[in-house]
Design an enzyme around this catalytic site. Structure first.
Site, PDB file in Angstrom:
ATOM      1  N   ARG A   1      50.727   8.972  14.816  1.00 42.26           N
ATOM      2  CA  ARG A   1      51.884   9.865  14.934  1.00 42.26           C
ATOM      3  C   ARG A   1      52.713   9.519  16.170  1.00 42.26           C
ATOM      4  O   ARG A   1      53.951   9.535  16.130  1.00 42.26           O
ATOM      5  CB  ARG A   1      51.408  11.313  14.983  1.00 42.26           C
ATOM      6  CG  ARG A   1      50.888  11.820  13.646  1.00 42.26           C
ATOM      7  CD  ARG A   1      50.144  13.142  13.777  1.00 42.26           C
ATOM      8  NE  ARG A   1      49.832  13.707  12.457  1.00 42.26           N
ATOM      9  CZ  ARG A   1      48.947  14.662  12.240  1.00 42.26           C
ATOM     10  NH1 ARG A   1      48.265  15.178  13.264  1.00 42.26           N
ATOM     11  NH2 ARG A   1      48.726  15.110  11.017  1.00 42.26           N
TER      12      ARG A   1
ATOM     13  N   ASP B   1      46.421  10.851  15.568  1.00 45.05           N
ATOM     14  CA  ASP B   1      47.372  11.255  16.608  1.00 45.05           C
ATOM     15  C   ASP B   1      48.099  10.031  17.164  1.00 45.05           C
ATOM     16  O   ASP B   1      49.305  10.074  17.440  1.00 45.05           O
ATOM     17  CB  ASP B   1      46.638  11.975  17.743  1.00 45.05           C
ATOM     18  CG  ASP B   1      45.782  13.115  17.248  1.00 45.05           C
ATOM     19  OD1 ASP B   1      46.151  14.278  17.450  1.00 45.05           O
ATOM     20  OD2 ASP B   1      44.724  12.830  16.652  1.00 45.05           O
TER      21      ASP B   1
END
Length: 315
Positions: free
Chosen positions: A150, A147
């Site tokens: 990202r 995450d």
């Protein structure tokens, strides 16, 4: 570097991790284990035929006894997430799979460091910690490492700067309740808000940063990729391989991974991602970076969401 890494699960994620490791100087031995032995053998045959241009490496499709003396064990086994399905919906099925794996692998590799990748990652990390009986320092979940990657990718595209200049992280569950502690986000030494002003002074036509849109990008990237191509595996494989290199490094590194909390931020007995110092001895400590009151509340909300699911499953 002489190290042995075992991967349990030869699906898209496990096989891609094996391939990525085979192209780097992280491991000298790789063992790939899967309940479908033929699938594991096919993956190994395909991977090892592409290693002729690097230094010699051993890659085998094996069984649990072949994992003996592993430095790192990566667990990816589980049913894959389907389009529109949340990670939490996978829980009981994948916990049952973890129940069958854990005693077999711990018996032969009790001293290994374990990286749990199977989804839902935080609950599977918690389950492995409870089932294995190993010291918690030997166990971490890949958590929000992906995450965070990202997030940095999205900020990098917005500002047009290298992701290496961005120090921003995702905390909480590897899933829908994760959040970005924006108070802890920095770009090139400036806070994100400071850098945003600097960037707009240099590029007048740059659109304003929409933090909610950025978080939505982080939350939906996995489901978007799954909807478009059927599965996510490249980015998670790279993030897991990086964790392997950090665990085998000479000194500790601070990263966002899922670990068991014991009172940090007022949270007990659940695995989720904050900042943790990891290295050759595994998880050394939780690094308690200061959070705002609102951010702390979001971390508690994430922990409570995970605890609610744990309370409903059979461990």
């Amino acid at each position: 570097m002489s190290s042995k890494i075992t991967i349990i699960g030869a699906g898209s994620v496990g096989a891609t991790i094996a391939y990525t490791l085979s192209q780097r100087s992280i491991a000298s031995e790789i063992v790939l284990i899967d309940i479908n032995k033929q699938k594991a053998e096919g993956e190994v045959m395909d991977i090892e035929q592409g290693t002729s241009f690097r230094e010699p490496i051993s890659i085998v499709a094996g069984d649990y006894p072949d994992a003996a003396d592993s430095d790192i064990v990566i667990i990816t086994s589980g049913i894959a997430r389907k389009p529109g399905q949340t990670r939490i919906e996978l829980t009981q099925t994948n916990v049952n799979i973890m129940k069958s794996i854990t005693p077999e692998i711990v018996k032969v590799a009790p001293k290994a460091l374990y990286i749990i990748v199977s989804n839902p990652c935080d609950i599977m990390t918690y389950a492995f910690a409870k089932l294995s009986g190993l010291p918690e320092s030997q166990i971490l979940g890949s958590g929000t490492a992906l995450d965070t990657a990202r997030l940095r990718c999205r900020l990098s595209r917005h500002y047009g700067v290298s992701e290496k200049n961005i120090h921003a992280y995702v905390f909480g569950e590897h899933g829908d309740t994760s959040f970005v502690p924006w108070s802890r986000a920095f770009v090139a030494g400036a806070t994100l808000d400071e850098f945003d002003k600097i960037a707009h002074e240099d590029q007048k036509d740059m659109p304003p940063l929409d933090k909610e849109e950025v978080l939505e990008y982080v939350h939906t990237s996995g489901s978007t990729v799954i909807a478009k191509k059927g599965a996510t595996f490249y980015a998670v494989a790279v993030s897991v391989c990086r964790l392997c290199s950090l665990l085998l490094a000479a000194s500790d590194t601070i990263v966002s991974v899922s670990t068991m909390l014991h009172g940090e931020y007022g949270i007990e007995d659940v695995c989720l991602s904050t900042m943790a110092s990891i290295g050759p001895e595994g998880v050394k400590s939780i690094v308690r970076v200061p959070l705002t009151e609102e951010e702390t509340e979001k971390l508690h909300a994430s922990a409570n969401a995970l605890k609610n699911v744990i309370a409903q499953i059979d461990l």
